[in-house]
Design a protein around this motif. Structure first.
Motif, PDB file in Angstrom:
ATOM      1  N   LYS A   1       3.104  -7.874 -28.238  1.00 57.21           N
ATOM      2  CA  LYS A   1       3.116  -8.634 -26.993  1.00 57.21           C
ATOM      3  C   LYS A   1       3.053 -10.132 -27.273  1.00 57.21           C
ATOM      4  CE  LYS A   1       0.880  -8.677 -22.482  1.00 57.21           C
ATOM      5  NZ  LYS A   1      -0.224  -8.150 -21.679  1.00 57.21           N
ATOM      6  N   ASP A   2       2.192 -10.521 -28.206  1.00 59.44           N
ATOM      7  CA  ASP A   2       2.096 -11.933 -28.586  1.00 59.44           C
ATOM      8  C   ASP A   2       3.403 -12.436 -29.181  1.00 59.44           C
ATOM      9  OD1 ASP A   2      -0.497 -12.036 -27.699  1.00 59.44           O
ATOM     10  OD2 ASP A   2      -1.387 -11.755 -29.691  1.00 59.44           O
ATOM     11  N   LYS A   3       4.034 -11.596 -29.989  1.00 59.21           N
ATOM     12  CA  LYS A   3       5.304 -11.978 -30.610  1.00 59.21           C
ATOM     13  C   LYS A   3       6.392 -12.153 -29.550  1.00 59.21           C
ATOM     14  CE  LYS A   3       8.118 -10.690 -34.575  1.00 59.21           C
ATOM     15  NZ  LYS A   3       8.350  -9.670 -35.600  1.00 59.21           N
ATOM     16  N   ARG A   4       6.410 -11.259 -28.549  1.00 56.33           N
ATOM     17  CA  ARG A   4       7.381 -11.346 -27.472  1.00 56.33           C
ATOM     18  C   ARG A   4       7.192 -12.628 -26.660  1.00 56.33           C
ATOM     19  NH1 ARG A   4       7.058  -6.029 -26.624  1.00 56.33           N
ATOM     20  NH2 ARG A   4       5.383  -6.237 -25.134  1.00 56.33           N
ATOM     21  N   ILE A   5       5.941 -13.020 -26.459  1.00 57.14           N
ATOM     22  CA  ILE A   5       5.651 -14.233 -25.699  1.00 57.14           C
ATOM     23  C   ILE A   5       6.169 -15.463 -26.438  1.00 57.14           C
ATOM     24  CG2 ILE A   5       3.746 -15.729 -24.946  1.00 57.14           C
ATOM     25  CD1 ILE A   5       2.226 -13.163 -24.215  1.00 57.14           C
TER      26      ILE A   5
ATOM     27  N   ASP B   1      16.248 -16.470 -28.892  1.00 52.88           N
ATOM     28  CA  ASP B   1      15.732 -15.232 -29.490  1.00 52.88           C
ATOM     29  C   ASP B   1      15.835 -14.074 -28.506  1.00 52.88           C
ATOM     30  OD1 ASP B   1      15.118 -16.456 -31.892  1.00 52.88           O
ATOM     31  OD2 ASP B   1      13.067 -16.961 -31.261  1.00 52.88           O
ATOM     32  N   ARG B   2      15.524 -14.336 -27.230  1.00 57.98           N
ATOM     33  CA  ARG B   2      15.641 -13.288 -26.212  1.00 57.98           C
ATOM     34  C   ARG B   2      17.097 -12.867 -26.033  1.00 57.98           C
ATOM     35  NH1 ARG B   2      11.315 -16.111 -24.007  1.00 57.98           N
ATOM     36  NH2 ARG B   2      12.620 -17.506 -22.770  1.00 57.98           N
TER      37      ARG B   2
END
Length: 171
Positions: free
Chosen positions: A98-102, A108-109
């Motif tokens: 979750k932290d990495k996604r944030i 990147d997205r």
């Protein structure tokens, strides 16, 4: 037994609110029904009281005497290798993901979305190829059925053609 995580001395918990949010602590003493004394020797959480609704109990528990000092808690924490067990747990991996996604940027997205799209196309193509092969074999719905194109199986070479009449008995 419905509950397996009890508020008890030595229970490891994750702080869910406040300045120490996300850090691991150990319950040292139960003050009353709503508050506990916690200590986080390796996560830099000072010894102090915290409300139970600010904690998420984990499955980990370490053994140390009732109201032990920080030094004793640190030794039990290190002997039980709590940090290593926590980092291997599914919960910690989800938090890290979750932290990495944030932290992802717009680009990147975008790359992630394109990679998922490509993966799904490859997966769909493989699925439909398998489905088509199963349909041809007649195994699509579980049982092996006759292949499409004819109601009767073809006779092997050299086999006698069935005439529909019963064979005459030999004398």
């Amino acid at each position: 037994m419905p509950f397996q995580r009890f508020v008890e001395t030595g229970r490891i918990a994750v702080v869910s609110d406040g300045p120490n949010k996300g850090k691991l602590v150990s319950i040292v003493d139960v003050i009353d029904q709503t508050r506990v004394l916690v200590d986080g020797p390796n996560s830099n959480v000072p010894r102090g009281q915290i409300r139970l609704n600010q904690l998420h109990l984990t499955k980990f528990r370490i053994k140390f005497p009732f109201t032990a000092s920080t030094r004793v808690v640190r030794k039990a924490w290190n002997d039980a290798k709590v940090d290593e067990k926590w980092s291997e747990s599914v919960w910690a991996k989800k938090v890290a993901a979750k932290d990495k996604r944030i932290q992802l940027s717009d680009f990147d997205r975008f790359k992630l979305r394109r990679a998922r799209s490509r993966r799904n196309k490859i997966r769909s193509l493989a699925f439909f190829n398998l489905k088509k092969a199963a349909s041809r074999d007649g195994t699509l719905y579980g049982k092996k059925k006759m292949a499409k194109g004819g109601d009767k199986p073809k006779p092997k070479k050299g086999a006698q053609k069935p005439t529909g009449k019963a064979p005459k008995p030999k004398k």
